[in-house]
Enzyme design. Sequence first.
Site, PDB file in Angstrom:
ATOM      1  N   TYR A 150       0.813  -1.215   0.000  1.00  0.00           N
ATOM      2  CA  TYR A 150       0.000   0.000   0.000  1.00  0.00           C
ATOM      3  C   TYR A 150       0.848   1.268   0.000  1.00  0.00           C
ATOM      4  CZ  TYR A 150      -4.445  -2.309   1.002  1.00  0.00           C
ATOM      5  OH  TYR A 150      -5.588  -3.064   0.930  1.00  0.00           O
ATOM      6  N   LYS A 159       3.624 -15.205   2.698  1.00  0.00           N
ATOM      7  CA  LYS A 159       3.866 -15.924   1.435  1.00  0.00           C
ATOM      8  C   LYS A 159       5.377 -16.118   1.348  1.00  0.00           C
ATOM      9  CE  LYS A 159       2.430 -17.532  -2.594  1.00  0.00           C
ATOM     10  NZ  LYS A 159       1.585 -18.734  -2.734  1.00  0.00           N
ATOM     11  N   ASP A 214      -2.345 -18.445   0.735  1.00  0.00           N
ATOM     12  CA  ASP A 214      -3.302 -19.175  -0.112  1.00  0.00           C
ATOM     13  C   ASP A 214      -3.986 -20.286   0.707  1.00  0.00           C
ATOM     14  OD1 ASP A 214      -0.768 -20.306  -0.036  1.00  0.00           O
ATOM     15  OD2 ASP A 214      -0.693 -20.847  -2.165  1.00  0.00           O
ATOM     16  N   ASP A 234      -6.317  -7.304   4.347  1.00  0.00           N
ATOM     17  CA  ASP A 234      -7.463  -6.695   3.672  1.00  0.00           C
ATOM     18  C   ASP A 234      -8.323  -7.784   3.048  1.00  0.00           C
ATOM     19  OD1 ASP A 234      -9.035  -4.615   2.499  1.00  0.00           O
ATOM     20  OD2 ASP A 234      -7.990  -4.940   0.599  1.00  0.00           O
ATOM     21  N   ASP A 286     -12.219  -9.543   4.501  1.00  0.00           N
ATOM     22  CA  ASP A 286     -13.485  -9.550   3.737  1.00  0.00           C
ATOM     23  C   ASP A 286     -13.989 -10.988   3.600  1.00  0.00           C
ATOM     24  OD1 ASP A 286     -13.325  -6.754   3.293  1.00  0.00           O
ATOM     25  OD2 ASP A 286     -14.030  -6.936   1.227  1.00  0.00           O
TER      26      ASP A 286
HETATM   27  C1  IPM Z   1     -10.396  -1.294   3.793  1.00  0.00           C
HETATM   28  C2  IPM Z   1     -10.385  -0.784   2.373  1.00  0.00           C
HETATM   29  C3  IPM Z   1      -9.173   0.103   2.145  1.00  0.00           C
HETATM   30  C4  IPM Z   1      -7.957  -0.799   2.267  1.00  0.00           C
HETATM   31  C5  IPM Z   1      -9.138   0.875   0.822  1.00  0.00           C
HETATM   32  C6  IPM Z   1     -10.376   1.656   0.586  1.00  0.00           C
HETATM   33  C7  IPM Z   1      -7.944   1.773   0.773  1.00  0.00           C
HETATM   34  O1  IPM Z   1     -10.479  -1.840   1.466  1.00  0.00           O
HETATM   35  O2  IPM Z   1     -10.401  -0.467   4.717  1.00  0.00           O
HETATM   36  O3  IPM Z   1     -10.405  -2.506   3.987  1.00  0.00           O
HETATM   37  O4  IPM Z   1      -7.621  -1.526   1.318  1.00  0.00           O
HETATM   38  O5  IPM Z   1      -7.349  -0.768   3.340  1.00  0.00           O
HETATM   39 MN    MN Z   2     -10.886  -3.745   2.405  1.00  0.00          MN
END
Ligand code: IPM
Ligand code: MN
Length: 354
Positions: free
Chosen positions: A142, A187, A220, A244, A248
């Site tokens: 990032y 990884k 993975d 990240d 999710d």
């Molecule tokens: C999160 C989002 C952010 C990230 C983006 C919007 C920069 O996906 O907060 O999880 O990748 O950290």
């Molecule tokens: Mn995110």
Amino acid sequence: MTISIVTLPGDGIGPEVAIQAVHVLQSVADKLGLQNLSIKECLVGGAAIDQLGVPLPEETLKACSEADAIFLGAVGGPKWKDVDVKIRPEQGLLDLRKSLGLFANLRPVTAHASLSSLTPFKIDHLSGLDIMVVRELTGGLYFGKRGRDKNEAYDTCIYTVPEIERIARLAGKLAASRNQNVTSVDKANVLDTSRLWRETVERIFKNEFPDIVLDHIYVDAAAMYLISRPETFDVILTENMFGDILSDEASMLAGSLGLLPSASLGDNGPGLFEPIHGSAPDIAGKGIANPCGAILSIAMMFRHTLNKPEVAKAIEQAVTKTLGSGVLTADLTDVNNAVSTEEFGAAVINAINL
Ligand code: IPM
Ligand code: MN
Ligand code: NAD
């Protein structure tokens, strides 16, 4: 002494969930008789680009750095997809995290018994599920050098030993107060940054947390184990990009991306509390977004920054009770039975027992 909170509603469903989170905050403050709470709203993301031309205006950063805690809804959306990368809405959030030194992002994943039948997972994998994803937040891909021309583009992943040490220590301390188990995800079979990560994590735990059980797995495989045996995880420690993605994925164990909160913390200074989801352009403006992640982020604010764990618990119990009573937003039930974002928020406030 005043407790000053800055709210950054942002874009898309950000303002829709933020207002519910703020209502919860205000209602709790009223119940506790906290007359010294000041809440100030500032611009971030696309909303800030539209009004001031940049995603993190100076006045927003100043207000945030002077605050006790910050709440953020979400940033981004198709409207700003073609703006210069340096001033994209998402860059505002990254700059905020970096400027405030918020290197640790805590993303708790818990399963609500009442929702388990709505997920694709068997109940025995979900009962008592309690995972804490500890995501490094200010390093890695990032923030490395990036660039592109017409036919080529690059992003660089850099990690330093001190960056890995501090997040490893934080994960170790957390695990010590939980189930004494840390899974470090990397990884290391391919990436040098991951090999440095693994060696450093190994050393920190050997020297400083000898009683914590530490495992290393590749990202993975981790993605697969999160589905096949999620109940075996306690603290998952990982770098920025992997955290990240895995968080999710893990949200589906709870039942919806809209359910998960997060706390972004540094060594000192204000914490930033934000749901893990984005601005959800596909449902923005409809009043149907799930505000749980936002509301639970306020609970995390009470636990991690405002030093009131009992209030955090009361908010979390109110959310569990509301979900358990079948009050569900459209991401969790069919449209005809779903409540609105606002109705869900009001039901949670009603259920808070303080
Ligand atoms: C999160 C989002 C952010 C990230 C983006 C919007 C920069 O996906 O907060 O999880 O990748 O950290
Ligand atoms: Mn995110
Ligand atoms: P997203 O998280 O916005 O949405 C993914 C899916 O989940 C969509 O179908 C959405 O409707 C659903 N969803 C998300 N939150 C929900 C909620 N609270 N209630 C019900 N459903 C919900 O991810 P995306 O679509 O990939 O990204 C959209 C924009 O958001 C992009 O600009 C992205 O960069 C940004 N984003 C911002 C943040 C943040 O501000 N922290 C996080 C992730 C993505």
